[in-house]
Design a protein around this motif. Structure first.
Motif: not given
Length: 275
Positions: A66-67, A128-129, A142-144, A150-152
């Motif tokens: 994930y990272d 906004w975790e 997986a949603n987080a 998307c933010l990255y």
């Protein structure tokens, strides 16, 4: 007249890629081979970084994926944008790609750092975790991860737009003319631009960015800071004890010297009384 024409043709060939890589060099077979090789080597460094973490704090493979996948998506978007932009400038595309890459790895890294810290601040203050980089919930959601990806990638778009605007300054033409001029061989130049220089820069950039993106336990940070403060106080106490012991030992030496001096003075006085 002939010498003037020849010099003009040589200059024209130099600017059109006669001595350097051609317009399609970055997207040719050799260019793509170097790009795939670079991607493999760069992510091998991230695997090695995971094994360098303390065993008790080592991330699971899922959290590691994930990272690091966020970096992979962002790096791919930036790389493809640089390859496309390099062909839009006049002159040698290899030099333009290298300039874009180095700016992305320096000024771009600063923008990424600011963006990550801002999103973490908003996650703490607004609740906004999902945008708190490195935090995916328990169990990991997986949603987080998708929201953070998307933010990255959005941060990468901001980086690329900022660097592209910065590249519009006129002095980059002079930088482009000498940055790779000592390398006359097109394939050697392509290897430097696509593999050798990016490998070392990416290794450092991926390592640093991974530290930004991975989750850091606030309780652990407080515990480490308290341990450091206790260690510091212990060191100060130890130094003060050593200093006190040294002063006491000096005092003992001085007192013993005074006693000896008094004894030496008492002997003649006693003799004089006896006489």
């Amino acid at each position: 007249m002939n010498s003037t024409t020849n010099s003009f043709l040589k200059s024209n060939n130099a600017h059109s890629g006669g001595l350097h890589c051609t317009k399609d060099a970055l997207t040719g077979m050799f260019g793509w081979f170097l790009q795939v090789l670079l991607a493999g080597l760069a992510f091998t460094c991230l695997i090695a970084k995971r094994f360098c973490e303390p065993q008790k704090e080592r991330r699971s493979w899922l959290i590691w994926f994930y990272d690091t996948s966020k970096q992979g998506m962002g790096a791919m978007a930036i790389h493809l944008a640089n390859v496309w932009l390099a062909g839009q400038y006049t002159g040698d595309p290899c030099t333009w790609y290298l300039i874009n890459f180095l700016l992305d790895s320096s000024l771009g890294l600063l923008i990424i750092f600011i963006g990550i810290r801002l999103s973490q601040y908003l996650a703490r203050t607004k609740g906004w975790e999902a945008i708190n980089f490195g935090e995916y919930g328990k169990p990991p959601c997986a949603n987080a991860w998708m929201a953070q990806c998307c933010l990255y990638v959005g941060l990468m778009v901001i980086v690329k737009v900022s660097i592209t605007l910065f590249m519009q300054l006129d002095f980059w033409e002079n930088v482009k003319d000498f940055i790779l001029s000592p390398i006359p061989n097109p394939k050697v130049e392509l290897a430097f631009v696509m593999l050798i220089i990016p490998f070392f820069v990416n290794m450092l950039m991926f390592w640093v960015t991974d530290n930004f993106l991975m989750y850091k336990d606030p309780a652990k940070r407080r515990r480490n800071s308290s341990e450091e403060s206790l260690l510091q106080r212990a060191k100060i106490k130890y130094r003060s004890l050593r200093k006190k012991k040294w002063i006491d030992s000096e005092s003992d030496i001085l007192l013993s010297a005074d006693d000896e001096l008094l004894d030496n003075e008492t002997v003649p006085i006693t003799r004089a009384v006896i006489t």
